[in-house]
Scaffold this motif. Structure first.
Motif, PDB file in Angstrom:
ATOM      1  N   MET A   1      -4.920   2.960  -8.255  1.00  0.00           N
ATOM      2  CA  MET A   1      -4.841   1.750  -7.429  1.00  0.00           C
ATOM      3  C   MET A   1      -4.731   2.096  -5.948  1.00  0.00           C
ATOM      4  SD  MET A   1      -5.382  -0.593  -9.501  1.00  0.00           S
ATOM      5  CE  MET A   1      -5.360  -1.833  -8.208  1.00  0.00           C
TER       6      MET A   1
ATOM      7  N   ALA B   1      -8.732  -4.997   2.041  1.00  0.00           N
ATOM      8  CA  ALA B   1      -7.704  -4.650   1.062  1.00  0.00           C
ATOM      9  C   ALA B   1      -6.631  -5.725   1.000  1.00  0.00           C
ATOM     10  CB  ALA B   1      -7.083  -3.297   1.408  1.00  0.00           C
ATOM     11  N   ARG B   2      -6.256  -6.254   2.178  1.00  0.00           N
ATOM     12  CA  ARG B   2      -5.256  -7.328   2.211  1.00  0.00           C
ATOM     13  C   ARG B   2      -5.777  -8.557   1.464  1.00  0.00           C
ATOM     14  NH1 ARG B   2      -1.109  -9.130   5.716  1.00  0.00           N
ATOM     15  NH2 ARG B   2      -0.661  -6.936   6.036  1.00  0.00           N
TER      16      ARG B   2
ATOM     17  N   ASP C   1       1.921   2.353  -3.580  1.00  0.00           N
ATOM     18  CA  ASP C   1       0.912   2.575  -4.613  1.00  0.00           C
ATOM     19  C   ASP C   1       0.766   4.062  -4.912  1.00  0.00           C
ATOM     20  OD1 ASP C   1       0.191  -0.014  -5.155  1.00  0.00           O
ATOM     21  OD2 ASP C   1      -1.273  -0.091  -3.536  1.00  0.00           O
TER      22      ASP C   1
ATOM     23  N   VAL D   1      -8.026  -8.677  -0.989  1.00  0.00           N
ATOM     24  CA  VAL D   1      -8.106  -8.422  -2.428  1.00  0.00           C
ATOM     25  C   VAL D   1      -6.718  -8.462  -3.048  1.00  0.00           C
ATOM     26  CG1 VAL D   1      -8.736  -6.724  -4.188  1.00  0.00           C
ATOM     27  CG2 VAL D   1     -10.247  -7.108  -2.228  1.00  0.00           C
ATOM     28  N   ARG D   2      -5.741  -7.842  -2.376  1.00  0.00           N
ATOM     29  CA  ARG D   2      -4.358  -7.889  -2.873  1.00  0.00           C
ATOM     30  C   ARG D   2      -3.871  -9.331  -2.975  1.00  0.00           C
ATOM     31  NH1 ARG D   2      -1.269  -3.362  -3.031  1.00  0.00           N
ATOM     32  NH2 ARG D   2      -2.002  -1.519  -1.931  1.00  0.00           N
TER      33      ARG D   2
ATOM     34  N   ALA E   1       0.818  -1.207   0.000  1.00  0.00           N
ATOM     35  CA  ALA E   1       0.000   0.000   0.000  1.00  0.00           C
ATOM     36  C   ALA E   1       0.853   1.259   0.000  1.00  0.00           C
ATOM     37  CB  ALA E   1      -0.933  -0.003   1.211  1.00  0.00           C
TER      38      ALA E   1
ATOM     39  N   TYR F   1      -8.135   2.965  -4.917  1.00  0.00           N
ATOM     40  CA  TYR F   1      -8.959   1.751  -4.925  1.00  0.00           C
ATOM     41  C   TYR F   1      -8.794   0.970  -3.623  1.00  0.00           C
ATOM     42  CZ  TYR F   1     -10.461  -2.972  -6.249  1.00  0.00           C
ATOM     43  OH  TYR F   1     -11.068  -4.194  -6.289  1.00  0.00           O
ATOM     44  N   TYR F   2      -7.565   0.680  -3.259  1.00  0.00           N
ATOM     45  CA  TYR F   2      -7.339  -0.097  -2.040  1.00  0.00           C
ATOM     46  C   TYR F   2      -7.685   0.692  -0.783  1.00  0.00           C
ATOM     47  CZ  TYR F   2      -5.145  -3.844  -4.686  1.00  0.00           C
ATOM     48  OH  TYR F   2      -4.928  -4.885  -5.558  1.00  0.00           O
TER      49      TYR F   2
END
Length: 270
Positions: free
Chosen positions: A243, A255-256, A239, A258-259, A236, A246-247
């Motif tokens: 993006m 977020a973790r 970034d 999805v990553r 993060a 987005y996160y």
């Protein structure tokens, strides 16, 4: 004639006459001993021409060009330019009406417009399938499902037409198999449950693997490892741009997850 008489004769306001004087469209007439303007027939002829030109749709600057001796443009040239401009406006109106008709058709076909609309017919159909799947499930729709629709509508609006169409085609591929949309909603539920969880919660890995499994091999291969790796990002803190935003819109554990899901997909793409 006094200014009021001239204005009444031509059918405009005295304020407009004074404005035309200010812009140089109408020459200043002789003044009487008391200081009032004294207009003659030639002034009425000139003012009538100004009115006719403005009624054709010419702007006042264009009228001044027509009237000026050294403008270098004949009246027919100005009118040709005006006609071309009106044709462009007609085309723009045609396109806008066609888009409006498509939106109205969406509302009729899908029983209303999505809250994120207006969107393309293809994306509207995808959202309608989401709505049908959600309605068949018990309880309220997962928050992450609604958030995803917002992101998809944003990407379609911000992207070029070809890219937007490709995005919707990939979405259709990802959910075309029997039960695929239902599995996607199960993943939305898993991600919703992480809203207040810590980033080390074991459910993060569970949700990540479930999300990665929702993406078929055809879609994985179509994008390629490089794009998936870019979407995952190394962290993060590194970034930037879209993006990062987005996160940042997810809770930390979401977020973790999805990553991690995108990292798993990137590994499949290699």
């Amino acid at each position: 004639m006094r200014i009021g008489e001239l204005a009444g004769l031509i059918g405009i306001s005295t304020r407009a006459v004074r404005h035309y004087h200010h812009l140089g469209l109408l020459p200043e007439p002789e003044r009487r001993a008391n200081g009032y303007r004294d207009y003659g027939l030639r002034d009425a002829v000139a003012l009538a021409r100004v009115r006719r030109l403005t009624e054709l749709g010419l702007g006042l600057d264009e009228v001044r060009d027509v009237l000026a001796d050294d403008a270098g443009r004949e009246l027919h040239e100005v009118l040709d330019e005006l006609d071309a401009d009106l044709a462009r406006q007609e085309e723009e109106l045609r396109v806008r009406r066609a888009r409006l008709a498509a939106v109205r058709r969406q509302a009729e076909e899908h029983g209303g417009l999505p809250a994120e609309g207006p969107v393309s017919d293809e994306l509207a159909a995808f959202f309608a399938e989401m709505a049908r799947t959600s309605a068949a499930r018990p309880g309220p729709e997962p928050v992450l499902a609604s958030k995803e629709r917002e992101i998809l509508a944003l990407l379609e609006s911000a992207g070029e037409e070809g890219e937007s169409k490709r995005m919707v085609e990939m979405l259709s591929k990802a959910t075309s198999a029997p039960g695929a949309m239902e599995r996607a909603y199960e993943v939305y539920g898993l991600l919703d449950a992480l809203a207040g969880a810590g980033v080390e919660d074991q459910r993060v890995e569970e949700a990540a693997r479930a999300l990665a499994d929702c993406i078929p091999d055809a879609v994985v291969a179509e994008l390629g490892a490089e794009k998936w790796e870019h979407a995952a990002g190394p962290g993060a803190e590194s970034d930037d741009g879209f993006m990062a935003a987005y996160y940042a819109d997810f809770a930390p554990a979401q977020a973790r997850a999805v990553r991690r899901a995108i990292q798993l997909v990137a590994e499949r793409a290699r």
